[in-house]
Design an enzyme around this catalytic site. Structure first.
Site, PDB file in Angstrom:
ATOM      1  N   LYS A   1       1.128  -1.246  -0.160  1.00 63.33           N
ATOM      2  CA  LYS A   1       0.399  -0.355  -0.311  1.00 63.33           C
ATOM      3  C   LYS A   1       1.348   1.049   0.038  1.00 63.33           C
ATOM      4  O   LYS A   1       2.151   1.273   0.796  1.00 63.33           O
ATOM      5  CB  LYS A   1      -0.610   0.190   0.270  1.00 63.33           C
ATOM      6  CG  LYS A   1      -1.771   1.139   1.182  1.00 63.33           C
ATOM      7  CD  LYS A   1      -2.673   1.339   2.737  1.00 63.33           C
ATOM      8  CE  LYS A   1      -4.020   2.370   2.413  1.00 63.33           C
ATOM      9  NZ  LYS A   1      -4.854   1.906   3.840  1.00 63.33           N
TER      10      LYS A   1
ATOM     11  N   SER B   1     -10.009   2.292   2.834  1.00 65.32           N
ATOM     12  CA  SER B   1      -8.897   3.202   1.413  1.00 65.32           C
ATOM     13  C   SER B   1      -7.680   2.126   1.545  1.00 65.32           C
ATOM     14  O   SER B   1      -7.093   2.638  -0.076  1.00 65.32           O
ATOM     15  CB  SER B   1      -8.109   3.985   2.594  1.00 65.32           C
ATOM     16  OG  SER B   1      -7.273   3.096   3.955  1.00 65.32           O
TER      17      SER B   1
ATOM     18  N   SER C   1      -9.887  -0.067   6.833  1.00 66.71           N
ATOM     19  CA  SER C   1      -9.119  -0.217   5.804  1.00 66.71           C
ATOM     20  C   SER C   1      -8.780  -1.168   5.448  1.00 66.71           C
ATOM     21  O   SER C   1      -8.802  -1.979   3.632  1.00 66.71           O
ATOM     22  CB  SER C   1      -8.006   1.619   5.695  1.00 66.71           C
ATOM     23  OG  SER C   1      -8.935   2.721   5.770  1.00 66.71           O
TER      24      SER C   1
HETATM   25  N1  GLN Z   1     -12.758   4.497   6.442  1.00 66.95           N
HETATM   26  C1  GLN Z   1     -12.413   4.617   7.186  1.00 66.95           C
HETATM   27  C2  GLN Z   1     -11.974   6.862   7.974  1.00 66.95           C
HETATM   28  O1  GLN Z   1     -12.299   7.292   5.963  1.00 66.95           O
HETATM   29  C3  GLN Z   1     -11.639   4.265   7.847  1.00 66.95           C
HETATM   30  C4  GLN Z   1     -10.290   4.432   7.393  1.00 66.95           C
HETATM   31  C5  GLN Z   1      -8.835   3.487   7.366  1.00 66.95           C
HETATM   32  O2  GLN Z   1      -8.409   2.367   8.332  1.00 66.95           O
HETATM   33  N2  GLN Z   1      -7.408   3.734   7.523  1.00 66.95           N
HETATM   34  O3  GLN Z   1     -11.562   6.511   8.575  1.00 66.95           O
END
Ligand code: GLN
Length: 451
Positions: free
Chosen positions: A58, A133, A157
Site C-alpha cells: 500500500k 482505503s 481499511s
Molecule cells: N473508512 C475509514 C475512514 O475513512 C477507515 C480508514 C482506514 O482504516 N484507514 O476513516
C-alpha cells in the site's frame, strides 16, 4: 497451470520443488499486470526488476528508493530514504515489491475514490468501488496481480476492501506490527496487516511482519507464531459470540442472509453460538470520527512544504475536511465537549468487548453493511460514506484483531464475514477463519477478468 492463482504457501512450495522458476513467476505476474492494471488502476508504481515472491505494498507504507505518494498529490515526488519495518521484514524473507498500490489519500476513505490518482476498480465488477482505503492492495490480490499485499487499517481499511473484493484481510492487534515507516493517519488506531488469498497465508505473513521493533515502543517483545497444527485444530466447543447490535437496521437484507448462513456453518463445525451485546456500538462512529480527525489534524502538520510535501493546496477535499474538524475538536473551549468525550466513549467500547469476551472466544458478524456500491455513489455525501465503517471501527477503538473472510455472494458481489478476537488473540481468530474457509472453499472462486 496458471501460477498467478497460487496462494503464498503454494508459491513457496512450487519454487522449492522447482515447478517454476523465479523468472517465470515474475513474468507471469508482470504480464498479467500489463494487461489488467490499465483497466483496474491498482498500481501507482510497478517494479519490473525483481526477484522474489511478488507482493503489493500500500502506498502509505515507505519503500526505500521507490516513490511513495500516500495517494496524495502533496507527495507526488517523494522517494523514501528507508523501508518501513514491515517491508524490511518481508524483504528478509525473499519477498519482492512488485508495486505500490493505490489507496485513498493518506488512507482517509472507504471506497478508494479519495485517491488523487483516480479510483481502483473492483475486479468483480468494474463499475463498482473496491472499498478502501487499501483499495489497490485488496484488488491486486483479488485480481491475482500479486501473491499477497500489505494494507493498513485505521478504521477498517484492510477488512472492508477485502470483504468487498472477496479476499482475506487481517487487522492485527494494535502494536502487533511495527508502525515505523507507515505514514501516520491516526497514530492510536493505525495498524499494518496482510491481505491474502488464504487464511494460512495471512498467518504466515503476520508471523513474518510482527515482533519487537526499537522504532515502535507499542510492539511487545514476543512475535506472533502459529503452528499449522494449531491453525488446523478445528473449532469444536469454541464459543462464537453474535452481537445483536451488528444485525439491526442498516444491514442489507441479502448481506445479512449470507452472514447468517456462514454463522450456521460455524455451528455445524462445532462452534457454540452465544449472544453477546456491544451496547455502546451506537456511539462508535461519532467517537471514531472525532478521534480520527483530531489525530489527523496533528499528523498532517508535517506536510508543510518545508519538512515534507509541497503546496498545502495539494491536499484533497477529505483530508482538508478532517484537518478542519480535528482542529475544531481540539481547540480551547471545545476540547472537553468533543475530544475528551470521544476518548471516554472509546473506553466504554473497549469495556463492552472485555465483557463480551467473557462469554465468547470470538465475535462474529458482517464486515460491511452492503456489498460494493457504484463508483461515484457516495462521493458527494461524506456521512453516507462514513456509515459504511459501522462494523469495523470498533475494533480499532478497542485495539483488538479482526479478520475478514469471504463467505459468499450477493448478486454476484462478494460478502465478508468478520471475526474479532481478544487483544493478542490472532491465533483463535485465524483458527476460526481457517475452519470456515476449508469447509466452504470460497477462496477458490475468482472474478472473471477476461476482457
Ligand atoms: N473508512 C475509514 C475512514 O475513512 C477507515 C480508514 C482506514 O482504516 N484507514 O476513516
Amino acid at each position: 497451470m496458471d501460477i498467478t492463482k497460487f496462494t503464498l504457501i503454494e508459491t513457496i512450495r512450487g519454487l522449492k520443488e522447482k515447478q517454476f522458476s523465479q523468472e517465470e513467476l515474475k513474468n507471469a505476474y508482470l504480464s498479467r499486470i500489463n494487461t489488467l492494471n490499465p483497466k483496474l488502476n491498482i498500481f501507482l508504481v510497478i517494479k519490473k526488476n525483481n526477484t522474489g515472491i511478488p507482493a503489493g505494498i500500500k502506498d502509505v507504507i515507505l519503500t526505500k528508493g521507490i516513490k511513495t505518494t500516500a495517494g496524495s498529490k502533496i507527495l507526488s515526488n517523494y522517494i523514501p530514504p528507508y523501508n518501513a519495518t514491515a517491508v524490511e521484514k518481508l524483504l528478509n524473507q525473499g519477498i519482492s515489491i512488485i508495486g505500490k498500490t493505490n489507496c485513498d489519500e493518506f488512507a482517509m476513505g472507504g471506497s478508494g475514490e479519495n485517491s488523487a490518482y483516480q479510483p481502483t476498480k473492483n475486479p468483480w465488477d468494474l463499475t463498482k468501488v473496491t472499498g478502501g482505503s487499501s483499495s489497490g492492495s485488496a484488488a491486486c490480490v483479488a485480481a491475482d496481480l500479486a501473491v499477497f499485499a500489505l494494507g493498513s487499517d485505521t478504521g477498517g481499511s484492510i477488512r472492508q476492501p477485502s470483504s468487498l473484493c472477496g479476499v482475506i484481510g487481517l487487522k492485527p492487534t494494535y502494536g502487533r506490527v511495527s508502525r515505523y515507516g507507515l505514514i501516520a493517519m491516526a497514530s492510536s488506531l493505525d495498524q499494518i496487516g496482510p491481505i491474502t488469498k488464504s487464511v494460512e497465508d495471512a498467518a504466515l505473513v503476520l508471523e513474518w511482519i510482527s515482533g519487537p521493533d526499537l522504532y515502535d515502543s507499542n510492539c511487545p517483545n514476543e512475535k506472533f507464531t502459529m503452528q499449522p497444527s494449531r491453525l488446523k485444530a478445528g473449532i469444536k466447543g469454541l464459543k462464537i459470540g453474535i452481537p445483536k447490535e451488528y444485525f439491526g437496521k442498516g444491514l442489507d437484507s441479502k448481506v445479512k442472509e449470507v452472514v447468517e448462513r456462514a454463522i450456521k456453518k460455524l455451528e455445524e463445525l462445532g462452534g457454540k453460538i452465544v449472544e453477546v451485546s456491544l451496547p455502546n456500538s451506537k456511539y462508535a462512529l461519532a467517537a471514531y470520527y472525532i478521534i480520527v480527525s483530531s489525530e489527523v489534524s496533528s499528523n498532517m502538520a508535517r506536510f508543510d512544504g518545508i519538512r515534507f510535501g509541497s503546496n498545502r493546496g495539494n491536499f484533497g477535499a477529505e483530508v482538508k475536511r478532517r484537518i478542519m474538524l480535528g482542529t475544531f475538536a481540539l481547540s480551547a473551549g471545545f476540547w472537553d465537549e468533543y475530544y475528551s468525550k470521544a476518548a471516554k466513549v472509546r473506553t466504554l467500547i473497549k469495556q463492552d468487548f472485555e465483557k463480551a469476551f467473557e462469554k465468547a472466544d470470538v465475535i462474529v458478524g458482517p464486515v460491511s453493511p452492503t456489498t460494493a456500491w457504484d463508483l461515484g455513489d457516495k462521493v458527494g455525501d461524506p456521512l453516507k460514506m462514513y456509515l459504511a465503517d459501522i462494523y469495523t471501527i470498533s475494533a480499532n477503538l478497542a485495539g483488538i484483531p479482526g479478520l475478514s473472510v469471504p463467505c459468499g455472494f450477493s448478486e454476484g458481489l462478494p460478502v465478508g464475514l468478520q471475526i474479532l478476537g481478544k487483544e493478542w488473540n490472532e491465533g483463535i481468530v485465524l483458527k476460526v477463519g481457517y475452519a470456515y474457509e476449508q469447509a466452504t472453499k470460497r477462496q477458490l472462486k475468482k472474478p472473471d477478468l477476461k476482457f
